[in-house]
Design a protein around this motif. Sequence first.
Motif, PDB file in Angstrom:
ATOM      1  N   UNK B 133       0.881  -1.328  -0.063  1.00 34.21           N
ATOM      2  CA  UNK B 133      -0.047  -0.161   0.112  1.00 34.21           C
ATOM      3  C   UNK B 133       0.816   1.256   0.112  1.00 34.21           C
ATOM      4  N   UNK B 134       2.116   1.077   0.566  1.00 35.33           N
ATOM      5  CA  UNK B 134       2.950   2.460   0.559  1.00 35.33           C
ATOM      6  C   UNK B 134       3.304   2.605  -0.713  1.00 35.33           C
ATOM      7  N   UNK B 135       3.521   1.630  -1.668  1.00 32.17           N
ATOM      8  CA  UNK B 135       3.947   1.834  -3.019  1.00 32.17           C
ATOM      9  C   UNK B 135       2.737   2.398  -3.766  1.00 32.17           C
ATOM     10  N   UNK B 136       1.668   1.932  -3.625  1.00 34.86           N
ATOM     11  CA  UNK B 136       0.514   2.003  -4.422  1.00 34.86           C
ATOM     12  C   UNK B 136       0.033   3.529  -4.119  1.00 34.86           C
ATOM     13  N   UNK B 144      -2.195   4.507  -7.197  1.00 33.49           N
ATOM     14  CA  UNK B 144      -3.409   5.579  -6.939  1.00 33.49           C
ATOM     15  C   UNK B 144      -3.376   6.723  -7.448  1.00 33.49           C
ATOM     16  N   UNK B 145      -2.326   7.558  -7.394  1.00 32.24           N
ATOM     17  CA  UNK B 145      -2.312   8.785  -7.991  1.00 32.24           C
ATOM     18  C   UNK B 145      -2.318   8.883  -9.555  1.00 32.24           C
ATOM     19  N   UNK B 146      -1.859   7.662 -10.246  1.00 31.77           N
ATOM     20  CA  UNK B 146      -1.870   7.553 -11.589  1.00 31.77           C
ATOM     21  C   UNK B 146      -3.393   7.330 -11.969  1.00 31.77           C
ATOM     22  N   UNK B 147      -3.985   6.454 -11.360  1.00 32.99           N
ATOM     23  CA  UNK B 147      -5.393   6.137 -11.780  1.00 32.99           C
ATOM     24  C   UNK B 147      -6.209   7.535 -11.801  1.00 32.99           C
ATOM     25  N   UNK B 148      -5.836   8.255 -10.510  1.00 30.50           N
ATOM     26  CA  UNK B 148      -6.718   9.561 -10.406  1.00 30.50           C
ATOM     27  C   UNK B 148      -6.268  10.420 -11.462  1.00 30.50           C
ATOM     28  N   UNK B 149      -5.140  10.574 -11.823  1.00 33.36           N
ATOM     29  CA  UNK B 149      -4.872  11.593 -12.825  1.00 33.36           C
ATOM     30  C   UNK B 149      -5.367  11.113 -14.310  1.00 33.36           C
ATOM     31  N   UNK B 150      -5.812   9.836 -14.461  1.00 38.69           N
ATOM     32  CA  UNK B 150      -6.271   9.577 -15.846  1.00 38.69           C
ATOM     33  C   UNK B 150      -7.866  10.246 -15.588  1.00 38.69           C
ATOM     34  N   UNK B 151      -8.312  10.300 -14.663  1.00 36.35           N
ATOM     35  CA  UNK B 151      -9.718  11.099 -14.481  1.00 36.35           C
ATOM     36  C   UNK B 151      -9.542  12.385 -14.404  1.00 36.35           C
ATOM     37  N   UNK B 152      -8.555  13.088 -14.316  1.00 33.95           N
ATOM     38  CA  UNK B 152      -8.131  14.443 -14.145  1.00 33.95           C
ATOM     39  C   UNK B 152      -8.518  14.918 -12.795  1.00 33.95           C
ATOM     40  N   UNK B 153      -8.029  13.975 -11.856  1.00 31.34           N
ATOM     41  CA  UNK B 153      -7.861  14.513 -10.406  1.00 31.34           C
ATOM     42  C   UNK B 153      -6.331  14.833 -10.220  1.00 31.34           C
TER      43      UNK B 153
END
Lengths: 430, 304
Positions: B133-136, B144-153
């Motif tokens: 989880x620390x790496x995620x 996590x932040x990569x996934x968020x960035x794909x939806x523009x967050x």
Amino acid sequence: MKRRHFIAFALALSSSVAASAFAQDADQPYKGTRLAVLMEGHPTTDGIQALLPEFTAATGIEVELEVVPESDITAKMLLEFSSGSGRYDVVQNNIIYIPGFLKAGYIAPLDELAGKFPADYDKADFVPGYLNTNIVDGKLYGLPVYGESTFLMYRKDLFEEYGIAPPKSFGEVTAAAKTIKEKSNGAVAGITMRGAQGIQNVYVWAGWLWGYGGEFITADGKSALGTDEAAASLDAFASVLRDYGPVGVANFGWEENRVLFQQGKAGMTMDATVNGAFNEDPSISSVVGKVGYVPVPVETDTLKGGSSSLAVHSLYISEASQNKEAAWLFASWATAKEQQIKSFALAPNSGVTSLAALNSEEFAKRYGAFKDAMLASINAGNPQYLPTVEAANEVINNAGIAVSKVLAGTASAKDALAEANAANDAALSR
Amino acid sequence: MPGSPGMAGLAGSGAMKDATTYFYRPIVLLFGSVSVILTVYVLWLTLHNISLLRPGQESFIGFDNYVRLLFDGRAINALGRTVLFTVAATVIEVALGLAISLLVDREFLGKRIVRGILLVPIVMTPVVVGLTWRFLLDPSNGMMNYLLSTIGLGPVDWLGNPNVALFSLLMADIWQWTPFVVLLTMASLESLPGDPQNAARVDGAREWQVLWFITLPALKRALMVVALIRAIDAVKAFDIFYIMTRGGPALSTETLNLYGYISAFTNFDISYSLTIALVLTILTNVALLLLYNLAFKAPKQGET
């Protein structure tokens, strides 16, 4: 109980083996002795571990080397020390704990052993600043394994591109961080430093504290974190990271900070001199040859102590050890110049404590880029950089909470430090 | 449900009943005396000022450690975080686990595979879970932040923001332990007799009515046991805290458990650390006894 029986049994066994070996081989009087050694997870330990078979071949002494993270090592050895178990013959630790260990009678003086077995011990070959920290009241207590100081690392290419001069004061650090972040449109963080609560952020912030004319503890043993100098230094440290630092810096330890800088994602960092060895290693770093090294800045001329650290990690022999002589043979072998020179090829190690190793061609070839800055920092290194009192750990922990709070924006520097100051005074008087 | 009175009736009275006591009484005695001796020993240690850095200088200081704890703001805040974490973790895990188990409570292709996958988080050691989880959640390189960035967050500072960090830890705990709730709930769902549900359906009840008036009351006791187990584990949660944040930033993830650890292994203040541990144990026991009474002594309306 069980363990004690086991140890007694092991001792009986080893001494009988040693006795019989003595008859066969006068060159290896400690043949068959088993030493338990506790060391920190660090490149120098990797080097010693790789060379251990040579030690066993030469002396017949078996070494059981246990390696644990630096942050856990003190608690582990204290639990054994306080029960008087003699579980570890040799331990490694930072100099800051030595006053506490000496007061409690946990570690043994080494002068007599040094006189008896001088083969691997060359007093004049140690960096004087490193060895001297281990001499208390004229008695030698430890042999330095690695030492380091702190310095400021900056990206020469970026500084040239944006026309910035290497900073000499913390004000200039902040200005440079601002320029880098703005001119790179936020692609490169202005500066990165360790922000994680505890020894991590205190180790770096302490440079700002001393550089602003502050200190941890006054000469008469009171906490000195409630001063204006301390508050100003913490304010500056936290705001430069908040405004121009990378995302997530509040949880950065040594590793995260080092990796971010190595990847070229930050314009500056302030950390241990050993980081230079990582920056200049082409297999892990993308900033080889692009990094400049200068001493930790100062903000005022009236300092209570230098703003660069002097951290010395040494081997100590447990007072409860049953094998002090064999333990000395190991400690002096592990810190001898031959082993230090060999270790260059085994692990990134710029913290060597032997002058011969420091002046070797190998060192110049690998670490020439920061050798001069490192030596300057070591020579100016402040042996009181971190508090060295008995309650050092608690004092550092409380300061770390204050730094973390200000960095996270949950308290002002003045309030957070006032709280830490009260907690430290309570700890110092307990 | 066969209770203990039925068992006693079956075994009869007199000699047989006495014989069984020979089997369990020594065990009860052993466990009981070990707990009592340990507790008294710990209590005795908390009345001193033992520090690892001052061997042989400890002295009797009465209830000073308890007074110190009472006025220790850091400890009170840590207790608040323990309560918040325990309640949130238990409630969310039980609710989520129940929902998932109701969803998969039917025969379908690959049910065994689903069950196998559910076991994965449970058998992972918490240290590995914490590191994963620390790496995620790494702010610059994490998934996590990569996934968020794909939806523009924008990037979220999962473990570095004191307002978010505790919830990031909660997320890891929920990920690891919800499957445990699912497995236990699935097992009790399968052991339920299907007749009452079918009878209700024949009588014209809708699916939600069947669920609400028949299935859930029948599951109540099983869910209480699961909640009890999860609450006990959540109070004791340590590994993921230690790996992911060590109590930081700004003490925002320091639970009472972790504060006890820091007192012992950073400050070497053994007596104060034991005081914290003892007080936490007492508070936990009181809270859990209340919950236990709620679960098992309440009117047994759910029984079929």
